[in-house]
Scaffold this active site. Structure first.
Site, PDB file in Angstrom:
ATOM      1  N   ARG A   1       0.852  -1.181   0.000  1.00 14.39           N
ATOM      2  CA  ARG A   1       0.000   0.000   0.000  1.00 14.39           C
ATOM      3  C   ARG A   1       0.890   1.234   0.000  1.00 14.39           C
ATOM      4  NH1 ARG A   1      -3.662  -2.301  -1.544  1.00 14.39           N
ATOM      5  NH2 ARG A   1      -5.749  -2.574  -0.699  1.00 14.39           N
TER       6      ARG A   1
ATOM      7  N   GLU B   1      -2.118   7.870  -4.051  1.00 14.02           N
ATOM      8  CA  GLU B   1      -2.406   7.487  -5.436  1.00 14.02           C
ATOM      9  C   GLU B   1      -3.868   7.809  -5.785  1.00 14.02           C
ATOM     10  OE1 GLU B   1      -1.400   3.251  -4.866  1.00 14.02           O
ATOM     11  OE2 GLU B   1      -3.498   2.792  -5.237  1.00 14.02           O
TER      12      GLU B   1
ATOM     13  N   HIS C   1      -0.913   0.398  -9.666  1.00 11.27           N
ATOM     14  CA  HIS C   1      -1.681  -0.475  -8.754  1.00 11.27           C
ATOM     15  C   HIS C   1      -2.421  -1.582  -9.526  1.00 11.27           C
ATOM     16  CE1 HIS C   1      -3.766  -0.590  -4.559  1.00 11.27           C
ATOM     17  NE2 HIS C   1      -3.653  -1.804  -5.071  1.00 11.27           N
TER      18      HIS C   1
HETATM   19  C1  DGY Z   1      -5.928  -5.518  -2.799  1.00 10.51           C
HETATM   20  O1  DGY Z   1      -6.753  -6.418  -2.950  1.00 10.51           O
HETATM   21  O2  DGY Z   1      -5.767  -4.990  -1.702  1.00 10.51           O
HETATM   22  C2  DGY Z   1      -5.143  -5.091  -3.993  1.00 10.51           C
HETATM   23  O3  DGY Z   1      -4.272  -4.071  -3.687  1.00 10.51           O
HETATM   24  C3  DGY Z   1      -6.060  -4.684  -5.128  1.00 10.51           C
HETATM   25  O4  DGY Z   1      -5.359  -4.731  -6.322  1.00 10.51           O
END
Ligand code: DGY
Length: 332
Positions: A239, A268, A286
């Site tokens: 993240r 982002e 992402h």
């Molecule tokens: C999630 O599922 O947390 C991923 O980052 C989505 O792509």
């Protein structure tokens, strides 16, 4: 009368069709990015909401949406949920674990390789028409096979990356996690538990796969980058906010570490402007879970959680199951 649900963002039409068999569905196929007051207005009278990981569900929204019973994220990460506030309000939270593990690990490994072998830099050079001859020292990168793979955050995705490194590339795998894996899981990944300091100090390639929370905010900043080898690479598929992106851009420019691969960013879809101007970073928007079968599986799991809870009182992957029990027993 069918219960009412809201789709917070655009999603596969077949998933909406499945949900429409059980619910009165308000969809958002125009993919409007609602502000929180707009989301609250859209949620009036809705018992469920299908979320995609970016919609903030907090005490303010919950207080304004008394009919809401469940928020179903199609992502595994759920840092958009204030879980304590949801539990206090008796609102169920669900996420989408497991279905994206291998796909996200693939992307993590792809970024690791692209970063170590300077693939983006090489491509930009070629596209710019600068490639006029082969040279012995052109785009010298780092080996992946046989190197030391460090993993910070050893959940399902971390373990899947470890297996790729250990079994596919003969890497030595070290990891740090809040809790140590059991011996069976460590053997499966051929992974050794080390302190965070040792991880930073000895990894040739460090991959971040830990969940974002107040305690993991800027888990990698200037001080941590300074502990890494100057030849090391860093990959973040977890993240934004786990890495201090400004500090990373500076470290990359000053060659404190050799290169980075980033799929997630602080704030982002905005990307820190300094990251856009350093050459030794591979940037992707992402897309960790972005394959068709996986995104479909994630969306279906979120839909099944809505159906499971609102129709059958049995959600599949609850994050605050105590709430489920309380709600079910209150309704019996
Ligand atoms: C999630 O599922 O947390 C991923 O980052 C989505 O792509």
């Amino acid at each position: 009368m069918k219960p009412k649900i809201l789709m917070a963002r655009a999603i596969f039409p077949e998933v909406i069709a499945k949900l429409a068999q059980h619910f009165e569905v308000t969809s958002n196929q125009e993919d409007v990015l609602w502000t929180q007051p707009e989301l609250i207005a859209q949620l009036a009278g809705k018992q469920g909401v299908f979320t995609t990981g970016g919609e903030r569900i907090d005490a303010t929204l919950l207080a304004a949406c008394p009919d809401l019973k469940i928020c179903a994220n199609m992502t595994v990460g759920y840092n958009n949920f204030d879980l304590d506030a949801m539990s206090a309000a008796g609102v169920l939270a669900t996420n989408a674990p497991d279905v994206l593990t291998e796909t996200t690990a693939d992307l993590g490994f792809a970024l690791l390789m692209a970063t170590a072998r300077r693939m983006a830099e090489g491509e930009h050079f070629l596209r710019a028409g600068l490639w006029t001859r082969w040279r012995y020292d052109m785009f010298i990168g780092a080996d992946v096979h046989g190197a030391t793979l460090g993993i910070l955050g050893m959940g399902r995705i971390g373990q899947a990356i470890a297996r790729r490194g250990a079994h596919g590339f003969g890497m030595k795998v070290i990891y740090h996690n809040r809790t140590r894996l059991d011996a069976g899981a460590e053997a499966d990944c051929k992974a050794c538990y080390v302190s965070k300091e040792e991880l930073l100090r000895t990894a040739d390639h460090l991959v971040l796969v830990l969940p974002y929370s107040a305690s993991s905010h800027h888990a990698i900043g200037a001080a941590e980058l300074a502990q890494m080898k100057p030849t090391a690479t860093l990959v973040n598929i977890a993240r934004g906010g786990i890495v201090d992106d400004a500090a990373l851009a500076l470290a990359l420019r000053n060659k404190v570490i050799s290169a980075a691969g980033l799929d997630v960013f602080e704030g982002e879809p905005k990307v820190h402007p300094d990251l856009l101007t350093v050459p030794n970073v591979v940037l992707t928007p992402h897309i960790g879970s972005a394959t068709l079968p996986t995104r479909l599986a994630m969306a279906h799991l979120a839909a099944d959680n809505l159906i499971g809870y609102l129709i059958h009182e049995k959600p599949l992957t609850p994050l605050n199951p105590g709430i489920t029990l309380r709600r079910q027993s209150a309704e019996v």
